[in-house]
Design a protein around this motif. Structure first.
Motif, short mmCIF file in Angstrom:
data_model
loop_
_atom_site.label_atom_id
_atom_site.label_comp_id
_atom_site.label_asym_id
_atom_site.label_seq_id
_atom_site.Cartn_x
_atom_site.Cartn_y
_atom_site.Cartn_z
N TYR A 46 0.82 -1.21 0.00
CA TYR A 46 0.00 0.00 0.00
C TYR A 46 0.86 1.26 0.00
CZ TYR A 46 -2.96 -3.70 1.75
OH TYR A 46 -3.59 -4.90 1.90
N GLU A 50 -2.83 5.14 1.74
CA GLU A 50 -3.67 3.95 1.88
C GLU A 50 -3.42 3.27 3.22
OE1 GLU A 50 -4.04 2.61 -2.82
OE2 GLU A 50 -2.43 1.80 -1.58
N LYS A 121 -9.37 -1.27 -3.32
CA LYS A 121 -8.08 -1.93 -3.55
C LYS A 121 -7.94 -3.17 -2.68
CE LYS A 121 -3.13 -1.21 -3.67
NZ LYS A 121 -2.02 -0.27 -3.56
#
Length: 193
Positions: A46, A50, A121
Motif C-alpha cells: 500500500y 492507503e 483496492k
C-alpha cells in the motif's frame, strides 16, 4: 483451527508498540486485520495514504473492542449452529462493526474518496484470518454506500416526532379495546347465571 492460524501469523514477528497498539508489519500477502490491540498489515502492498486509511480503520476496531463482539458472535454460532438466524445475526454484527469502523475512521481522515478507493483496492485480497476484524469484507458496496449517506439530524428528529406519538396512541387504543372486551365477557357471564 482459526486460533492456530492466527498464532502462525503472530509467531516470530517483530512487534512495534505505539500507545495502546501493537503493529505487526508482515511480508505475507494477507489482508490487514486487527485482533484486540494488535494490528497486522503488509506495508509493501500500500501507499502511505492507503496505509494511513487502513490503520485508522483498524484502530477503531481495536479501541472499541470489536474483536470481543466477533468472538462472542462466533461462540453463539458454535453453540446454536442449528439455528439459521444466528448465522444471519452474526453477519449483521460483522457488517455493523465495519460500518462503525468506517464511519469513525472517516472522521479522522481528510479525504473520504481516497478511503473508498482503499476499500476497493483491498477487495483483491482474499487471504483473511477468520476470527479477526479485517479491513476486507465482502460488503464493500454497502460500506461505500453507507459512507456516502448524508445523515440528517433534522430528519431523524422528525421521524421520532412522528413515530413516538403513533406508538403511544396505538398502546392506548389497544388497552381500551381489551378493557371493553373484558367488560363484555363479564356481562355475558352474569346474564347466563
Amino acid at each position: 483451527f482459526d486460533f492456530y492460524s492466527l498464532q502462525k501469523v503472530f509467531k516470530g514477528k517483530i512487534i512495534k508498540r505505539q500507545a495502546d497498539f501493537k503493529f505487526i508489519d508482515l511480508q505475507d500477502n494477507l489482508a490487514p486485520f486487527s485482533f484486540f490491540n494488535s494490528i497486522v498489515y503488509n506495508s509493501s502492498l500500500y501507499s502511505i495514504s492507503e496505509l494511513e486509511n487502513i490503520l485508522e480503520h483498524e484502530k477503531v476496531h481495536s479501541e472499541q473492542n470489536h474483536t470481543f463482539y466477533v468472538l462472542i458472535s462466533r461462540l453463539f454460532c458454535i453453540i446454536f449452529w442449528f439455528n439459521q438466524f444466528i448465522w444471519l445475526y452474526k453477519k449483521a454484527i460483522l457488517q455493523n462493526l465495519e460500518f462503525i469502523a468506517d464511519n469513525e475512521a472517516t472522521k479522522k481522515i481528510s479525504d473520504k474518496k481516497a478511503y473508498q478507493l482503499t476499500l476497493l483496492k483491498i477487495t483483491t485480497h482474499e487471504n483473511c484470518v477468520a476470527i479477526t476484524n479485517h479491513f476486507y469484507q465482502s460488503l464493500i458496496k454497502k460500506r461505500i454506500v453507507m459512507l456516502n449517506k448524508n445523515q440528517s439530524k433534522k430528519w431523524n428528529s422528525w421521524k421520532y416526532a412522528l413515530v413516538i406519538p403513533a406508538l403511544v396512541a396505538f398502546v392506548i387504543l389497544f388497552q381500551i379495546k381489551v378493557k371493553k372486551k373484558k367488560k363484555v365477557s363479564i356481562n355475558s357471564t352474569e346474564k347466563t347465571t
